[in-house]
Design a protein around this motif. Structure first.
Motif, short mmCIF file in Angstrom:
data_model
loop_
_atom_site.label_atom_id
_atom_site.label_comp_id
_atom_site.label_asym_id
_atom_site.label_seq_id
_atom_site.Cartn_x
_atom_site.Cartn_y
_atom_site.Cartn_z
N VAL A 50 0.82 -1.21 0.00
CA VAL A 50 0.00 0.00 0.00
C VAL A 50 0.85 1.26 0.00
N ASP A 51 2.00 1.23 0.67
CA ASP A 51 2.85 2.43 0.68
C ASP A 51 3.59 2.65 -0.63
N ASN A 87 -9.02 3.17 -2.38
CA ASN A 87 -9.32 4.61 -2.45
C ASN A 87 -8.26 5.36 -3.25
N ILE A 88 -7.00 5.03 -3.02
CA ILE A 88 -5.90 5.68 -3.75
C ILE A 88 -5.99 5.34 -5.24
N ASN A 114 -12.20 -3.99 -2.95
CA ASN A 114 -11.55 -4.48 -1.73
C ASN A 114 -12.28 -5.74 -1.30
N ASN A 162 -8.10 -3.39 6.01
CA ASN A 162 -7.88 -1.95 6.19
C ASN A 162 -6.95 -1.37 5.12
N ARG A 163 -5.80 -2.01 4.93
CA ARG A 163 -4.86 -1.49 3.92
C ARG A 163 -5.41 -1.62 2.51
N SER A 218 -8.50 -1.37 1.73
CA SER A 218 -9.46 -0.27 1.61
C SER A 218 -8.74 1.02 1.26
N GLN A 219 -7.63 1.30 1.94
CA GLN A 219 -6.83 2.49 1.64
C GLN A 219 -6.32 2.44 0.20
#
Length: 109
Positions: free
Chosen positions: A49-50, A81-82, A93, A74-75, A77-78
């Motif tokens: 994710v990063d 969105n990105i 997701n 959670n990640r 989902s992030q």
């Protein structure tokens, strides 16, 4: 067990069935490289994710169906969105691998 799984929103098995039925879909694991090495779903690709900005090198067509998972949801989902902000139009997701009892592969157990 996360709150998402309590309410049926984090059903990785159901999401994987959708992924397998979708032509040209990509399964994306957004956990760290170390987590991916230890245990992953066969056929998945890893873009932490990063580092999600480099997804364009793994999935260049923004209309490709992309199914994302992480440990708990959670990640992923992030990341979803990105990716939507980057122009991806078919991102889903499907939750987390934690508690998943289906087939996996990975490093030494």
């Amino acid at each position: 067990m996360s709150l998402f799984s309590l309410f049926g929103k984090n059903n990785l098995a159901r999401g994987l069935a959708e992924y397998e039925a979708e032509a040209n879909a990509v399964l994306l694991d957004v956990r760290t490289k170390e987590e991916y090495f230890e245990r992953r779903i066969p056929g998945s690709r890893n873009v932490p994710v990063d580092e999600i900005g480099r997804v364009k090198f793994v999935v260049p067509d923004v209309t490709t169906p992309v199914y994302l998972y992480c440990r708990t949801g959670n990640r992923s989902s992030q990341a979803a969105n990105i990716m939507k902000k980057l122009g991806y139009t078919n991102v889903k997701n499907i939750g987390g691998i934690q508690g998943y009892r289906g087939r996996t592969e990975g490093g030494p157990r």
